[in-house]
Design an enzyme around this catalytic site. Sequence first.
Site, PDB file in Angstrom:
ATOM      1  N   SER A 206      35.671  50.980  31.482  1.00  0.00           N
ATOM      2  CA  SER A 206      34.947  51.139  32.738  1.00  0.00           C
ATOM      3  C   SER A 206      35.159  52.554  33.244  1.00  0.00           C
ATOM      4  O   SER A 206      34.821  53.521  32.565  1.00  0.00           O
ATOM      5  CB  SER A 206      35.422  50.083  33.746  1.00  0.00           C
ATOM      6  N   ARG A 382      30.888  50.355  37.579  1.00  0.00           N
ATOM      7  CA  ARG A 382      31.010  49.315  38.590  1.00  0.00           C
ATOM      8  C   ARG A 382      30.074  48.144  38.306  1.00  0.00           C
ATOM      9  O   ARG A 382      30.313  47.022  38.759  1.00  0.00           O
ATOM     10  CB  ARG A 382      30.703  49.909  39.976  1.00  0.00           C
ATOM     11  N   VAL A 504      39.300  46.398  44.072  1.00  0.00           N
ATOM     12  CA  VAL A 504      39.210  47.557  43.176  1.00  0.00           C
ATOM     13  C   VAL A 504      37.767  48.059  43.046  1.00  0.00           C
ATOM     14  O   VAL A 504      36.809  47.343  43.343  1.00  0.00           O
ATOM     15  CB  VAL A 504      39.782  47.229  41.780  1.00  0.00           C
ATOM     16  N   GLU A 505      37.631  49.278  42.560  1.00  0.00           N
ATOM     17  CA  GLU A 505      36.345  49.954  42.363  1.00  0.00           C
ATOM     18  C   GLU A 505      35.494  49.934  43.636  1.00  0.00           C
ATOM     19  O   GLU A 505      34.284  49.724  43.604  1.00  0.00           O
ATOM     20  CB  GLU A 505      35.582  49.339  41.180  1.00  0.00           C
ATOM     21  N   GLY A 506      36.149  50.131  44.755  1.00  0.00           N
ATOM     22  CA  GLY A 506      35.460  50.142  46.043  1.00  0.00           C
ATOM     23  C   GLY A 506      35.705  48.835  46.774  1.00  0.00           C
ATOM     24  O   GLY A 506      35.216  47.791  46.351  1.00  0.00           O
TER      25      GLY A 506
END
Length: 812
Positions: A206, A382, A504-506
């Site tokens: 990712s 994402r 995670v990831e925002g």
Amino acid sequence: MIWLIASLIIVGVLAYGRVPLRRATLVLAGWLGLYSLAQGGNLVFLLWVVFDAIFIPLNVPAIRKRLFSSVVFKVMKQMLPPMSQTEREALEAGNTWWDAELFSGHPDWKILLDLPAPKLTAEELAFIDGPVETLCGMLDDWDITHNRRDLPVEVWDYIKQHKFCGMIIPKRYGGLEFSEYAHSEVVMKISSRSTTAAVTVMVPNSLGPAKLLLAYGAEQQKNHYLPRLAKGEEIPAFALTGPLAGSDAGAMPDTGVVCYGWFPSSSLGTSGKDKVLGIRLNWEKRYITLGPVATVLGLAFKLYDPEHLIGDQENIGITVALIPTDTAGVSIGRRHFPLDSAFQNGPNWGKDVFIPMDWIIGGKEQVGNGWKMLMQCLATGRAVSLPALSTGASKMVSRNSGAYARIRKQFNLPIGEFEGIEEPLSRIAGETYIIDAARKVTAAALDDGQKPSVISAIIKYELTERMRRVVNDGMDIQGGSGICMGPKNYLGRMYQVIPVSITVEGANILTRTMMIFGQGAVRCHPYIQREMEALGHDNLDRFDQVLFEHIGSVLHNLAAGFWLGLTGGRFVEVPGDQHTRRYFRQIARLSVGFALVADFALLTLGGSLKRKERISGRFADVLSNLYLCSCVLKNFQDQGSPEDDLPLLDWACQQTLHRAQQSLLAIFHALPMRIPAYLLRAVLFPGGKPYSPPADHLIHQTAALLLKNSPVRDSLTHGIYINYKPDDVTGRIEVAFQAVLAAAPVEAKIHAAQKQKKLPKGSIVDVLDAAISNSIISKKEAELIVAAEKARFAAIGVDDFSPEQLSNTGKI
């Protein structure tokens, strides 16, 4: 009154048909001329004066710009909020796709429906059926999380040996070079077995060094790192988040200063050093997945050049470099312990770490481009891993909680037949159908070359949130067996780690309130970004052109919104068959309303809309649900429109349309200028609320799909790990489910005989001998009952521990 109504109809038709300004002017002049001939009088003279005062300037660009556009230009320039460089680069990340169509108010269905359906190659399918299946069989989540707090050595070795961390790396560098859809399928299957293993596999594929190297790396960097990453010789981690900077990258305190320093020289041996131009780094990071075991860090920091050694700029900006973790001054800290999870996660820091300039990803040419690089990679990353993990979890709950609801009995009935249980079962099935459709359609778009940053935020937020609701519903159905941890509990660990995926990831709160609509209002709007560019370049001519295109679009949406609201969208041209066409129409109707209300909010709130996060969050909900409903229809078509899936399709479309409607209506209560806002609501919803949530009969139909063996159940849960081992955490449930279904006809015979008083009341096992002796069932049928009851008891069993076991485990 008749003339007035006719005039309004003509204006509405001209606006609906997007008739060019000059042609519309001629039509209106002709209509006013007819009115003059028919009526005459002072009113006609006044109408001509007003008409000339409005339409003559509008049709003469020089006058229009002087009297109107220049005024709007100045007002908008003052209203335009200041934009930081990080915000600008975030807006420029990725591209737009179906999100822009929904934002337009007039979606072109061909763009969505012509997208090729996602498919696996023979090589990808063989990998999923082979190494992925084997890996899943090696995973014991209770042992991993409770005993080891890590993957077993043999699992780590298997992941490395079979290049699980190199799925996105091209074959020329030794990777697997899988499609995004295959990447998604692999993560989905593993996540249905173990979140720890899924996170371990998904992070390198990712947002991480491999993705950044492929997009921006120098060829020398690619040749060195990518083969090693593909083989698992290097374990990557990406270090972005720190104690003082999470979502606010501009607050990042981690710094690098361009300077000269001494660095080991390969030409002089390990003891020799050269004086080279490089960067002296100081940083502190935390929450870094794979950080404790990483051999190479992708590090984000702010770069400064006070001595102007590489250019005239002192504050260069966010930069990304690759740093081996054995570099002098790098400290890999101990592990974090995120919600009793076993995946590797921890802090790291560096003190006066000197690196050469060629350790920057892409070399010196990429200094200051770090945030842009990250945003571009997140636009795709994402959209794959976390949606895949959410789908795997939801499918696993659908299959196993549905089976459990059929196996578990209360009051001599399967609990799945109770109306109270049907509601969560229906939500589990319907939400899983939505989640999987969005995952597949988005993966197909990525493989088709799209990089939709707004859509990636939508499915990250929506799929993780919907997975959260699915798991919560599963826990409600499991009851006591869900909250008692142990080797037999397949759901409790997943329940515990839900917040990890939404963080995670925002973080989801900011993803919803800032990214989806905040970013989408600029990126996806057909005119806003072009107007901002014209304002930024002080280009009045360009601004005038775009502004009047924008005004024409608003007028069209106003007319279209009223017409579609009045007719229920019955006359709008859409694709689909007799069952799906109505849903296509309602998406088109709500798209018009969404676009119109968004323009009203931008007009009345201007730059302050950026801070109205409750409003932007509701706009995000509208756009997200319209996207999800579109994906459901597209996926249904890709699967050949199976009739057996119609209950799931109906549930999914009705639920998403209802939520989009409720979010849109909620916006009206929060907008300023309340009277115009309520008039706008009356235009868009002249008949009240048209959409209702799934009705009771649909809830019953969708819940029933999980309680029996059927192609729909298999299709809904396709792609997860399924086994039939009676001593496995989920295998025992599958075994019991099949045994209970096989024994159901025999059980029905015995219950019928009891009602007819041919058999005494009591437990079904207690009356078996009497049922055989009275020839109600055969010995073979009795064996089915015995096997089913044994499997049932095993499936509903709950772990228990001695006091010594509980006191000696789980200590940190």
